[in-house]
Design a protein around this motif. Sequence first.
Motif, PDB file in Angstrom:
ATOM      1  N   PRO A  67      19.438  -2.140  -2.836  1.00  0.00           N
ATOM      2  CA  PRO A  67      18.150  -1.524  -2.495  1.00  0.00           C
ATOM      3  C   PRO A  67      17.787  -0.402  -3.467  1.00  0.00           C
ATOM      4  CG  PRO A  67      19.869  -0.626  -1.101  1.00  0.00           C
ATOM      5  CD  PRO A  67      20.525  -1.704  -1.926  1.00  0.00           C
ATOM      6  N   LEU A  68      16.509  -0.261  -3.720  1.00  0.00           N
ATOM      7  CA  LEU A  68      16.003   0.828  -4.554  1.00  0.00           C
ATOM      8  C   LEU A  68      15.270   1.800  -3.641  1.00  0.00           C
ATOM      9  CD1 LEU A  68      15.651   2.078  -7.310  1.00  0.00           C
ATOM     10  CD2 LEU A  68      13.705   0.570  -7.724  1.00  0.00           C
ATOM     11  N   ALA A  69      15.853   2.978  -3.444  1.00  0.00           N
ATOM     12  CA  ALA A  69      15.327   3.932  -2.475  1.00  0.00           C
ATOM     13  C   ALA A  69      13.958   4.480  -2.865  1.00  0.00           C
ATOM     14  CB  ALA A  69      16.309   5.086  -2.282  1.00  0.00           C
ATOM     15  N   SER A  70      13.695   4.561  -4.168  1.00  0.00           N
ATOM     16  CA  SER A  70      12.398   5.050  -4.630  1.00  0.00           C
ATOM     17  C   SER A  70      12.124   4.468  -6.016  1.00  0.00           C
ATOM     18  CB  SER A  70      12.367   6.584  -4.683  1.00  0.00           C
ATOM     19  OG  SER A  70      13.374   7.077  -5.550  1.00  0.00           O
ATOM     20  N   PRO A  71      10.841   4.328  -6.392  1.00  0.00           N
ATOM     21  CA  PRO A  71      10.488   3.723  -7.679  1.00  0.00           C
ATOM     22  C   PRO A  71      10.721   4.695  -8.833  1.00  0.00           C
ATOM     23  CG  PRO A  71       8.506   4.390  -6.524  1.00  0.00           C
ATOM     24  CD  PRO A  71       9.656   4.657  -5.586  1.00  0.00           C
ATOM     25  N   VAL A  72      11.966   4.843  -9.258  1.00  0.00           N
ATOM     26  CA  VAL A  72      12.328   5.852 -10.249  1.00  0.00           C
ATOM     27  C   VAL A  72      12.008   5.427 -11.675  1.00  0.00           C
ATOM     28  CG1 VAL A  72      14.092   6.985  -8.872  1.00  0.00           C
ATOM     29  CG2 VAL A  72      14.688   4.938 -10.182  1.00  0.00           C
ATOM     30  N   THR A  73      11.725   4.166 -11.890  1.00  0.00           N
ATOM     31  CA  THR A  73      11.347   3.699 -13.221  1.00  0.00           C
ATOM     32  C   THR A  73      10.471   2.463 -13.090  1.00  0.00           C
ATOM     33  OG1 THR A  73      12.167   2.924 -15.387  1.00  0.00           O
ATOM     34  CG2 THR A  73      13.426   2.251 -13.443  1.00  0.00           C
ATOM     35  N   ASP A  86      13.490   7.437  10.704  1.00  0.00           N
ATOM     36  CA  ASP A  86      12.464   6.388  10.727  1.00  0.00           C
ATOM     37  C   ASP A  86      12.114   5.998   9.300  1.00  0.00           C
ATOM     38  OD1 ASP A  86      12.406   6.532  13.487  1.00  0.00           O
ATOM     39  OD2 ASP A  86      10.829   8.046  13.497  1.00  0.00           O
ATOM     40  N   GLY A  87      12.802   5.001   8.770  1.00  0.00           N
ATOM     41  CA  GLY A  87      12.512   4.536   7.420  1.00  0.00           C
ATOM     42  C   GLY A  87      11.222   3.752   7.371  1.00  0.00           C
ATOM     43  N   LEU A  88      10.821   3.346   6.162  1.00  0.00           N
ATOM     44  CA  LEU A  88       9.605   2.553   6.004  1.00  0.00           C
ATOM     45  C   LEU A  88       9.726   1.258   6.797  1.00  0.00           C
ATOM     46  CD1 LEU A  88       8.830   2.904   2.196  1.00  0.00           C
ATOM     47  CD2 LEU A  88       7.452   3.755   4.082  1.00  0.00           C
ATOM     48  N   GLY A  99       0.800  -1.212   0.000  1.00  0.00           N
ATOM     49  CA  GLY A  99       0.000   0.000   0.000  1.00  0.00           C
ATOM     50  C   GLY A  99       0.831   1.258   0.000  1.00  0.00           C
ATOM     51  N   ASP A 100       2.132   1.152  -0.362  1.00  0.00           N
ATOM     52  CA  ASP A 100       2.989   2.327  -0.456  1.00  0.00           C
ATOM     53  C   ASP A 100       3.950   2.144  -1.626  1.00  0.00           C
ATOM     54  OD1 ASP A 100       5.172   0.701   0.494  1.00  0.00           O
ATOM     55  OD2 ASP A 100       4.522   1.068   2.550  1.00  0.00           O
ATOM     56  N   MET A 101       5.020   2.949  -1.668  1.00  0.00           N
ATOM     57  CA  MET A 101       5.942   2.938  -2.800  1.00  0.00           C
ATOM     58  C   MET A 101       6.618   1.585  -3.009  1.00  0.00           C
ATOM     59  SD  MET A 101       9.419   4.652  -1.428  1.00  0.00           S
ATOM     60  CE  MET A 101      10.408   3.277  -1.973  1.00  0.00           C
ATOM     61  N   ARG A 102       6.661   0.752  -1.971  1.00  0.00           N
ATOM     62  CA  ARG A 102       7.301  -0.556  -2.114  1.00  0.00           C
ATOM     63  C   ARG A 102       6.582  -1.438  -3.127  1.00  0.00           C
ATOM     64  NH1 ARG A 102       7.705  -2.050   4.174  1.00  0.00           N
ATOM     65  NH2 ARG A 102       5.750  -0.873   4.107  1.00  0.00           N
ATOM     66  N   ASP A 103       5.296  -1.178  -3.357  1.00  0.00           N
ATOM     67  CA  ASP A 103       4.558  -1.957  -4.354  1.00  0.00           C
ATOM     68  C   ASP A 103       5.150  -1.779  -5.745  1.00  0.00           C
ATOM     69  OD1 ASP A 103       2.848  -2.962  -2.454  1.00  0.00           O
ATOM     70  OD2 ASP A 103       1.293  -1.468  -2.792  1.00  0.00           O
ATOM     71  N   GLU A 104       5.546  -0.543  -6.071  1.00  0.00           N
ATOM     72  CA  GLU A 104       6.141  -0.280  -7.388  1.00  0.00           C
ATOM     73  C   GLU A 104       7.503  -0.948  -7.521  1.00  0.00           C
ATOM     74  OE1 GLU A 104       4.678   1.241 -10.014  1.00  0.00           O
ATOM     75  OE2 GLU A 104       2.933   1.097  -8.706  1.00  0.00           O
ATOM     76  N   VAL A 105       8.274  -0.927  -6.439  1.00  0.00           N
ATOM     77  CA  VAL A 105       9.582  -1.582  -6.450  1.00  0.00           C
ATOM     78  C   VAL A 105       9.420  -3.085  -6.611  1.00  0.00           C
ATOM     79  CG1 VAL A 105      11.686  -2.007  -5.129  1.00  0.00           C
ATOM     80  CG2 VAL A 105      10.609   0.251  -5.056  1.00  0.00           C
TER      81      VAL A 105
END
Length: 347
Positions: free
Chosen positions: A123-129, A281-283, A62-68
Amino acid sequence: MITQELNRLGFNHEDIRFARKCCLLRLSRGVYVAKHVCAVETHRPLWAGIEDSTFEAYPEYGDMRDEVTKLDAAVMARCEQQFQRRQSGSGDGTEPSDGETASSSSGTEVISHISAAIIHGLPLASPVTHQVEVVRPGINRRFANLHVRGTPIPKHHQGTIRGMRVTTLERTLVDVARAYSLEVSVAMIDDALHRHLTTPEKILTVLGQAVEKRNTKKVRRALELADGRRESPAESIAAVRFYEHGIHGMSPQVSFVIDEAGTQIRVDFCHRQARLIVEIDGLGKLYLGSGVPREELERERRREQWLRDRGWQVIRISWKELFSEAKFEEIKLAIMRSETAAAASAR
């Protein structure tokens, strides 16, 4: 899984279309993954591996990790798709993806950039692509779910993982630093250094050997900012934000002895002169350790109180706050106040 595999399991076009409304997720043309166990018995071949624990259900956060996670699955599916083509030849009925022909990628494709980083376990810090990234000499094209780059990759910058040709770890780090933001590249370099997978010297050697010279200063900046003591992408992003805001003197992973038995606590960042502690405080951070958020919160509270009782100011930064200005301005102000106080006492 790919269309050919689904066909072998007895699923025709209509079956696949129906399953996509239920337990099957389409990653790209001809590439799918089973999301979960459903109530449709005829779908058992899709999710049987989940039921018997051969593989895990497709996670949804339910957050950016879904895209990763989706990109991770797409990269793995790409590897499987290319493996199938090499094993049975281009005329086997394997469905080409994203407008390419089956022969266009045979024998020349190298997984690169973010996709290679995923294969290397970085690790991928954010879903950049959302695109799988590959290199094919002399070809520069973008499809819906595939980015093809034509930059030449020397043989000694390539390796084989899971039967696929992939850029080496060092070349992957160089390519990502050249093409993406510091927060993405520094997080990957930090992780590789922290796990002792490589060294800055090895990365610099590969940088010097690369034909491409674009954004070389950007790669060197990422290496200058990298520090293997950091333990999470969130800490790496914070370090990049410190650099962007002109904040210096933040030492990562500093330990304090809290009792005569030698018990230690560690903080994410410490500015000794300003007596300032910054905790990131990371995800999902509060779900580590005991696994119970309430217990973890209480432990964090006790640690903070110990530090405050000894004159340390503690600033916590949430994942969301990493991408705003307020907390970093607060940190700058705290450091400026300490410098002002030190100057006044020295008079």
